[in-house]
Structures are given as structure tokens and as C-alpha cells.
Design a protein around this motif. Sequence first.
Motif, PDB file in Angstrom:
ATOM      1  N   LEU A  81     -15.134 -20.568  72.112  1.00  0.00           N
ATOM      2  CA  LEU A  81     -15.140 -21.247  70.816  1.00  0.00           C
ATOM      3  C   LEU A  81     -13.719 -21.691  70.487  1.00  0.00           C
ATOM      4  CD1 LEU A  81     -16.653 -22.078  68.231  1.00  0.00           C
ATOM      5  CD2 LEU A  81     -16.173 -19.787  67.332  1.00  0.00           C
ATOM      6  N   THR A  82     -13.554 -22.962  70.129  1.00  0.00           N
ATOM      7  CA  THR A  82     -12.226 -23.511  69.854  1.00  0.00           C
ATOM      8  C   THR A  82     -12.209 -24.237  68.517  1.00  0.00           C
ATOM      9  OG1 THR A  82     -12.661 -25.653  70.911  1.00  0.00           O
ATOM     10  CG2 THR A  82     -11.880 -23.880  72.338  1.00  0.00           C
ATOM     11  N   ASP A  83     -11.062 -24.796  68.204  1.00  0.00           N
ATOM     12  CA  ASP A  83     -10.828 -25.646  67.039  1.00  0.00           C
ATOM     13  C   ASP A  83     -11.141 -24.936  65.728  1.00  0.00           C
ATOM     14  OD1 ASP A  83     -10.215 -27.658  65.332  1.00  0.00           O
ATOM     15  OD2 ASP A  83     -11.295 -29.215  66.408  1.00  0.00           O
ATOM     16  N   PHE A  84     -10.195 -24.090  65.314  1.00  0.00           N
ATOM     17  CA  PHE A  84     -10.289 -23.417  64.029  1.00  0.00           C
ATOM     18  C   PHE A  84      -9.525 -24.182  62.948  1.00  0.00           C
ATOM     19  CE2 PHE A  84     -11.667 -20.187  66.889  1.00  0.00           C
ATOM     20  CZ  PHE A  84     -12.460 -19.311  66.162  1.00  0.00           C
ATOM     21  N   GLY A  85      -9.354 -25.490  63.149  1.00  0.00           N
ATOM     22  CA  GLY A  85      -8.577 -26.294  62.209  1.00  0.00           C
ATOM     23  C   GLY A  85      -9.208 -26.420  60.837  1.00  0.00           C
ATOM     24  N   LEU A  86     -10.532 -26.249  60.732  1.00  0.00           N
ATOM     25  CA  LEU A  86     -11.203 -26.299  59.429  1.00  0.00           C
ATOM     26  C   LEU A  86     -11.558 -24.916  58.905  1.00  0.00           C
ATOM     27  CD1 LEU A  86     -13.652 -29.341  59.749  1.00  0.00           C
ATOM     28  CD2 LEU A  86     -11.463 -29.236  58.557  1.00  0.00           C
ATOM     29  N   ALA A  87     -11.151 -23.891  59.661  1.00  0.00           N
ATOM     30  CA  ALA A  87     -11.520 -22.531  59.281  1.00  0.00           C
ATOM     31  C   ALA A  87     -10.876 -22.133  57.966  1.00  0.00           C
ATOM     32  CB  ALA A  87     -11.121 -21.546  60.378  1.00  0.00           C
ATOM     33  N   THR A  88     -11.533 -21.198  57.295  1.00  0.00           N
ATOM     34  CA  THR A  88     -10.998 -20.660  56.057  1.00  0.00           C
ATOM     35  C   THR A  88     -11.346 -19.186  55.991  1.00  0.00           C
ATOM     36  OG1 THR A  88     -10.854 -20.997  53.666  1.00  0.00           O
ATOM     37  CG2 THR A  88     -13.048 -21.137  54.651  1.00  0.00           C
ATOM     38  N   PHE A  89     -10.828 -18.504  54.982  1.00  0.00           N
ATOM     39  CA  PHE A  89     -11.090 -17.086  54.802  1.00  0.00           C
ATOM     40  C   PHE A  89     -12.078 -16.895  53.659  1.00  0.00           C
ATOM     41  CE2 PHE A  89      -6.907 -17.429  56.678  1.00  0.00           C
ATOM     42  CZ  PHE A  89      -6.957 -16.485  57.698  1.00  0.00           C
ATOM     43  N   THR A  90     -12.885 -15.829  53.760  1.00  0.00           N
ATOM     44  CA  THR A  90     -13.874 -15.577  52.713  1.00  0.00           C
ATOM     45  C   THR A  90     -13.211 -15.299  51.369  1.00  0.00           C
ATOM     46  OG1 THR A  90     -13.930 -13.251  53.397  1.00  0.00           O
ATOM     47  CG2 THR A  90     -15.626 -14.708  54.289  1.00  0.00           C
ATOM     48  N   ASP A  91     -11.957 -14.831  51.390  1.00  0.00           N
ATOM     49  CA  ASP A  91     -11.256 -14.573  50.131  1.00  0.00           C
ATOM     50  C   ASP A  91     -10.215 -15.648  49.822  1.00  0.00           C
ATOM     51  OD1 ASP A  91      -9.542 -13.989  52.154  1.00  0.00           O
ATOM     52  OD2 ASP A  91      -8.881 -12.043  51.369  1.00  0.00           O
ATOM     53  N   PHE A  92     -10.357 -16.810  50.488  1.00  0.00           N
ATOM     54  CA  PHE A  92      -9.386 -17.897  50.306  1.00  0.00           C
ATOM     55  C   PHE A  92     -10.179 -19.171  50.085  1.00  0.00           C
ATOM     56  CE2 PHE A  92      -6.504 -21.260  51.784  1.00  0.00           C
ATOM     57  CZ  PHE A  92      -5.333 -20.906  51.144  1.00  0.00           C
TER      58      PHE A  92
END
Length: 281
Positions: free
Chosen positions: A155-166
Amino acid sequence: MFRNDLSGQQIDNYELVSRISRGGMAIIYKAIQKPSGRVVALKLLDLNASGEQREEHVRRFRREAEIITRLEHMNILPIYGYGIHENEYAYIAMRLAGGGSLAEQLVRQPLSVDRAIEIFLQVASALGAAHAQGIIHRDIKPSNVLLDETANAYLTDFGLATFTDFATRLTASNALIGTPAYVSPEMILSQTATRRSDVYGLGVLLHHMIAGAPPFHYSGSNIAELLKQHINQPPPPLRTIAPNVPVELEAIVLRALAKDPDMRYADACEMARAVQALPIG
């Protein structure tokens, strides 16, 4: 953006060898890290954008590097370094997976049920590790799944990832987060993405691998029609397209694609356990 092929040029201590792929924001090169001689994949972002857009792109790039650095998992490609070169390019150096992307494979033909499950479980395991650390990927799709020479999936490309508390958005106001064919109904409606939003992406991915196409389609440039389908239209049962699919697997995909997030699996690990419990193999 990237008007010329950069092969042969030097980006910090990386010598670019050849272009591997190109996406909406970035381009990936095969490169050699000096002086070790290690062969890597170098993901480059051209910083010649306007001020606000440039800042957003750099934020997203840094976020991806920071997230991958804190995730250690056999199905997530490790990074070897990242930075900004002469205020012109941002880059991330990562392990090179030489088998191409899942998207390239699916252009040729759908996968067998067994192979689709194998890839799904590897991707779900990686996503489950992210979910365990409060990270939401938000862009699960075949082009973000890379394969190595022995057909392992990453799994790649975490550029749109976010945190559940963010909760801060990493895209412009009112911009769609994710890819239209894979985005969950709640993300289309600008609601907060959760682990269950990624589960929806996994459901679309599994459907695509077996059926040869995502459950919802659109013709031409009518993306609005596609988004309406995600929100309102029931997905086609997988067995109407691939009759050899076990009834239990079809039910898992349909649950993952539920319009109401509360009706889906809670996270990637719960969905993976359901697939692992199937009476097939």
C-alpha cells in the motif's frame, strides 16, 4: 509541471535513471542513491506551483513522509529519506517495487478470486496497521497498490492520509478528497473520513479486482453522475458479474459498500478477518 524528462539528473544524492510512472501531482523515477549505490524509487513533486497550491502540495508531501516513517509494516514500502532540492522539487526516496502497480495488471484482465483475496489481505493488513495508529488513508485504489517481483502487494501514497484526531483538511475548501471511482459517500458529502471510509475503498478495490471494473461507472466527464451513484445507487452484486464468486464473499463486499458507514466493517482488520474466515482456498 515536469515538462522535461529528468533522467540523468541529480536530486541531492540521488541520480535519476529512468521514469517509472506519473500521477496527478508527482512523478516517480528509478534512481541510484549515492554513494551506497542502492536502487530506489524517488517520488518527485514539482514546486513551481502558485503560492497557496505550492504550500498545500508541500504539506501533503511532508505528511506522507512523516506517516510512512512511523508505520513499519511488511506491506508498506519503507522510505529512505525525503527533502526539498534547491527549492524546486520535493522528494521521497523509498524501496523500489519492480512489479508495477495493481492498476496496470487490472487493465489487462480481472484477477482470479484466490489472487484477489491474496492481494486484498496484504493491503488490508497494511491498512489495518495504519488504522491501529489512528491513520486514515482516504485514497484506496489500484494505482496505490504496488507489486514486487514476487507478486507481494504494498500500500502506497499516504499523501491524502489524515489522523482520526486531526480533522484539518489537506485539500482546498470544498475540494473532493480521494478518487471519484473509489470515494465513500460520506467523503463526497464532505463529512469526516473514518476507518469505515477506508473500508468502503477496500470494498471497491476487491470488487474491481474480481469484476474487472469498479462497481460504479460514468461516461465521458460526467463525474457528478458517478458521485451520485456512490450516494444513492445500490452496488451491483458481485455474482451478477462473476458467477464463480462465493456467496459469502459477495456479502462481504456488499457490506463494505454500505451507504451508511455504521453498517460497514469497523476497520480494515475486521473486514480482513471476515475474508480469512471464508470456506474457500
